[in-house]
Design a protein around this motif. Structure first.
Motif, PDB file in Angstrom:
ATOM      1  N   ILE A 113       0.840  -1.198   0.000  1.00  0.00           N
ATOM      2  CA  ILE A 113       0.000   0.000   0.000  1.00  0.00           C
ATOM      3  C   ILE A 113       0.875   1.249   0.000  1.00  0.00           C
ATOM      4  O   ILE A 113       2.047   1.183   0.393  1.00  0.00           O
ATOM      5  CB  ILE A 113      -0.958   0.036   1.218  1.00  0.00           C
ATOM      6  CG1 ILE A 113      -0.150   0.153   2.527  1.00  0.00           C
ATOM      7  CG2 ILE A 113      -1.860  -1.196   1.235  1.00  0.00           C
ATOM      8  CD1 ILE A 113      -0.992   0.418   3.756  1.00  0.00           C
ATOM      9  N   PRO A 114       0.330   2.386  -0.406  1.00  0.00           N
ATOM     10  CA  PRO A 114       1.093   3.643  -0.338  1.00  0.00           C
ATOM     11  C   PRO A 114       1.067   4.220   1.073  1.00  0.00           C
ATOM     12  O   PRO A 114       0.489   5.279   1.338  1.00  0.00           O
ATOM     13  CB  PRO A 114       0.359   4.546  -1.346  1.00  0.00           C
ATOM     14  CG  PRO A 114      -1.040   4.039  -1.346  1.00  0.00           C
ATOM     15  CD  PRO A 114      -0.957   2.555  -1.108  1.00  0.00           C
ATOM     16  N   GLY A 115       1.673   3.490   1.986  1.00  0.00           N
ATOM     17  CA  GLY A 115       1.689   3.887   3.393  1.00  0.00           C
ATOM     18  C   GLY A 115       2.988   4.539   3.803  1.00  0.00           C
ATOM     19  O   GLY A 115       3.732   5.087   2.983  1.00  0.00           O
ATOM     20  N   HIS A 116       3.280   4.438   5.097  1.00  0.00           N
ATOM     21  CA  HIS A 116       4.436   5.126   5.677  1.00  0.00           C
ATOM     22  C   HIS A 116       5.741   4.698   5.019  1.00  0.00           C
ATOM     23  O   HIS A 116       6.569   5.553   4.662  1.00  0.00           O
ATOM     24  CB  HIS A 116       4.474   4.844   7.180  1.00  0.00           C
ATOM     25  CG  HIS A 116       5.601   5.518   7.900  1.00  0.00           C
ATOM     26  ND1 HIS A 116       5.702   6.892   8.003  1.00  0.00           N
ATOM     27  CD2 HIS A 116       6.693   5.012   8.541  1.00  0.00           C
ATOM     28  CE1 HIS A 116       6.791   7.203   8.684  1.00  0.00           C
ATOM     29  NE2 HIS A 116       7.409   6.090   9.015  1.00  0.00           N
ATOM     30  N   GLU A 117       5.956   3.391   4.861  1.00  0.00           N
ATOM     31  CA  GLU A 117       7.217   2.894   4.290  1.00  0.00           C
ATOM     32  C   GLU A 117       7.406   3.387   2.854  1.00  0.00           C
ATOM     33  O   GLU A 117       8.505   3.793   2.466  1.00  0.00           O
ATOM     34  CB  GLU A 117       7.242   1.364   4.321  1.00  0.00           C
ATOM     35  CG  GLU A 117       7.372   0.769   5.705  1.00  0.00           C
ATOM     36  CD  GLU A 117       8.767   0.902   6.269  1.00  0.00           C
ATOM     37  OE1 GLU A 117       9.719   1.054   5.475  1.00  0.00           O
ATOM     38  OE2 GLU A 117       8.911   0.863   7.504  1.00  0.00           O
TER      39      GLU A 117
END
Length: 261
Positions: free
Chosen positions: A86-90
């Motif tokens: 997903i386009p998350g924090h990482e």
């Protein structure tokens, strides 16, 4: 002709077998689809990198180290593909740390994670539903990582909602929806037998310990305690040709946007 490099970036894993079947296999799929480019790899987890070097004697670059190497070798074009889910924090950390290097290349783009657009969600949902033939009292419960620090935590809830009515469920280790919620839904749906799969690129630490182990806090044990019959499957998403091709597709889209600028 401009000299082109592709940098494939993932979190990494200390489990050699799943690393070969998932990360390496995806890198090979990308290399096969882009034969005119040279493919490099990088892992974002410093802990994983140190353990691999200590236990296996293998040195793998961080993203910054890989780019410095690529730049020193005289590549004019650099296309980066994230293997994040997903386009998350990482993922955003990768974008933030690598974007300053864009000025060093004639063309520079970063491909999107697995779940980015509505089309991605639909395609992945259909893939998950088609993975297994299930009896009326059987279900698949996927374990996602989850994130509590970014608006992207809704990604897992969205996909879980899209799976409703298919006897496929998606929970997360560190966020929402959680195991308790998914167990309540499965009981309400009359599920007796649960197949556990990681909804992660690799079948690494979370899959082996938090999902499939006999530890009292693992999903496997908690499900059994709640009365479900369980079958864990240590198969990372990256083993799937479909998932590999999704990343290839995202990279193609990113490259097309750079070429057409």
């Amino acid at each position: 002709m401009s000299k082109t490099a592709i940098l494939v970036i993932s979190f990494g894993t200390t489990y050699p077998e799943t690393r070969k079947k998932t990360i390496k296999a995806t890198e090979e799929a990308i290399a096969n689809k882009f034969p005119d480019a040279d493919v490099f790899e990088a892992f974002t987890s410093n802990v994983v990198l140190k353990r691999i070097e200590k236990n296996e004697g293998i040195q793998i670059d961080t993203p910054s180290e890989a780019i410095e190497k690529i730049r020193s070798l005289g590549y004019q074009q650099l296309f980066v593909q994230s293997l994040h889910i997903i386009p998350g924090h990482e993922y955003h950390l990768v974008v933030k740390s690598l974007s300053p290097y864009a000025k060093d290349f004639e063309k520079f783009v970063i491909g999107k994670p697995l779940l980015t657009s509505l089309v991605d969600y639909r395609d992945v949902k259909n893939y998950l539903v088609g993975m297994n033939d299930l009896a009326d009292d059987e279900a698949v419960l996927f374990m996602g990582h989850g994130t509590a620090t970014d608006i992207a935590f809704t990604a897992y809830g969205c996909l879980d909602h899209m799976l409703m009515g298919t006897r496929n469920y998606l929970g997360t280790v560190e966020s929402w929806p959680d195991l308790k919620m998914e167990m309540a839904r499965m009981k309400s749906d009359g599920i007796k037998k649960v197949h556990l799969f990681p909804f992660m690129l690799v079948a690494g630490n979370h899959a082996n310990k938090d999902m499939a182990s006999d530890d009292k806090n693992s999903w496997n044990s908690q499900l059994q305690k709640a009365g479900f019959e369980t079958t864990p499957h240590l198969v990372g998403l990256g083993e799937s040709e479909f998932i590999q091709n999704q990343f290839v597709k995202h990279l193609r889209v990113a490259i097309r946007s750079a070429v057409n600028e």
